[in-house]
Design an enzyme around this catalytic site. Structure first.
Site, mmCIF file in Angstrom:
data_model
loop_
_atom_site.group_PDB
_atom_site.id
_atom_site.type_symbol
_atom_site.label_atom_id
_atom_site.label_comp_id
_atom_site.label_asym_id
_atom_site.label_seq_id
_atom_site.Cartn_x
_atom_site.Cartn_y
_atom_site.Cartn_z
ATOM 1 N N THR A 33 -10.983 -49.760 35.380
ATOM 2 C CA THR A 33 -11.784 -48.665 34.854
ATOM 3 C C THR A 33 -12.529 -49.086 33.584
ATOM 4 O OG1 THR A 33 -9.737 -47.959 33.821
ATOM 5 C CG2 THR A 33 -10.468 -46.691 35.722
ATOM 6 N N GLY A 118 1.178 -65.547 30.311
ATOM 7 C CA GLY A 118 0.400 -65.483 31.543
ATOM 8 C C GLY A 118 0.977 -64.585 32.616
ATOM 9 N N ASP A 168 -6.175 -54.864 25.527
ATOM 10 C CA ASP A 168 -4.940 -55.565 25.166
ATOM 11 C C ASP A 168 -4.734 -55.588 23.656
ATOM 12 O OD1 ASP A 168 -5.005 -55.984 27.840
ATOM 13 O OD2 ASP A 168 -5.280 -58.165 27.735
#
Ligand code: ADP
Ligand code: MG
Length: 380
Positions: A33, A118, A168
């Site tokens: 989004t 990761g 983030d």
């Protein structure tokens, strides 16, 4: 972790260090989004990076990574860019701070973390955020937190080669215990919502796979969304991003766009609405509805947006079979984790089954991360 960092700081630099901390993040709902100008709904988690940092009276940074057992020194001009990968996140934060008019005096630092690298929990944002926050503090720069998040984002863009969004770093800096944050990716407006899933656990299952299609597929999805938005805009000029469109408006252009673009857009418009529905449900403490929305998102990502994979669909299906309240792929897709909201009494049998059956089918076990919504960047 704390004692190890302080001990190492003392032995390397012969003085005491001040501790700072920042966190990795999850995103409960709101996937793909961000580039459509819609909502994301992240929270900081109980996995983070901790650093001891002190000014050193020079114009150089001296930094030790406990996890990589590696030491670097660097100055603060473009020519000083470190060779290794990990210090570039810290160097980048220094450079981006300077670009914004902040002061960066030399400093000593030792750091370590427990955000899996990761795995989709954004260890890199935790690393950028803890340094952005600490450097802002020790230099008295007074840069506000949203700009610190942008410092982290620009670090990824300009020094690490990752064209990421703002979610983030935003979550890592703004995270608050017991709260998720709905961020409007178009305006930067945000709002905290209570997240106290009493009687439930939030657990991530990491498939430990990353299928190679991810990058090209991502670009293709973006192009589909832009074409659909353009078609809708012809009828409704107020539509800047696809997230501005109503479902009905998409139906109006059904014959003008490809079937593929249509189902991609159908997913995005549905997902924006689901974030709002989840926020309403959280305000009522209705975690069953939250869970149902997570399943709907997974269905959309798998069947309409087509960014899932066999391993993720397998874990999602298994969650349904085990009566897990909510489950979906988290992140861009084609591998990574599922995020699961599961009742305490079902937790053990679900995890056992998932490990057993996944291993039987794919030859390796998924990794398990139990997460709790926690505070973001702070001085300890
Ligand atoms: P993620 O999805 O976890 O953010 P990235 O590939 O974006 O994965 O970032 C991982 C990189 O961040 C590592 O390769 C390393 O350079 C840096 N990093 C993350 N955690 C640590 C740590 N604890 N110590 C040193 N470097 C770290
Ligand atoms: Mg990252």
């Amino acid at each position: 972790m704390k004692d190890q960092i302080l001990t190492k700081f003392r032995s390397l630099f012969g003085k005491e260090g001040q501790l700072y901390m920042s966190s990795g993040r999850i995103n409960l709902i709101g996937e793909h989004t961000d580039y459509n100008g819609g909502y994301v709904f992240p929270g900081a988690i109980n996995f983070g990076i901790m650093a001891a940092i002190e000014p050193n009276g020079t114009n150089k940074a001296r930094v030790f990574s406990l996890d990589f057992n590696d030491y670097v020194e660097f100055g603060f001009t473009e020519e000083d860019k470190p060779e290794q990968h990990w210090p570039r996140y810290i160097f980048g934060v220094c450079m981006e701070t300077l670009k914004r008019g902040g002061k960066v005096q030399g400093f000593d630092a030792v750091f370590a973390g427990n955000v899996p690298l990761g795995a989709g929990l954004s260890s890199s944002a935790a690393l950028e955020s803890v340094f952005a926050y600490a450097i802002n503090e020790i230099n008295g720069n007074g840069i506000e937190k949203f700009e610190l998040a942008k410092i982290g984002q620009s670090t990824e863009h300009n020094y690490c080669g990752v064209k990421c969004g703002i979610m983030d770093q935003f979550a890592s800096l703004f995270g608050k215990e017991g709260s998720l944050i709905r961020l409007d990716c178009k305006t930067g407006e945000y709002k905290y919502f209570p997240f106290h899933p009493k009687g439930y656990k939030l657990v991530l299952l990491d498939t430990c796979v990353k299928h190679l299609l991810a990058d090209s597929a991502y670009n293709k999805r973006r192009e589909s969304c832009e074409r659909a938005a353009a078609a809708i805009r012809a009828n409704h000029p107020e539509v800047e991003f696809l997230s501005d469109a109503k479902r009905l408006w998409l139906d109006e252009v059904r014959d003008q766009i490809s079937q593929e673009d249509f189902i991609r857009a159908e997913y995005v418009i549905g997902e924006v609405q689901r974030v709002l529905d989840v926020c309403d449900a959280l305000e009522r403490g209705d975690y069953e509805t939250v869970g149902e929305m997570m399943y709907q998102t997974h269905f959309g990502l798998s069947r309409l947006y087509e960014v899932s994979c066999e391993e993720l669909d397998f874990l999602n299906k298994l969650a349904r079979k085990c009566e897990v309240t909510g489950s979906r792929v988290m992140g861009g897709g084609f591998g990574g984790c599922t995020i699961n909201l599961v009742k305490n009494e079902l937790y053990e049998s679900f995890i056992n089954k998932a490990v057993q059956e996944f291993t039987l089918k794919f030859g390796h076990a998924p990794k398990i991360y139990n997460v709790v919504i926690s505070d973001g960047a702070r001085k300890l």
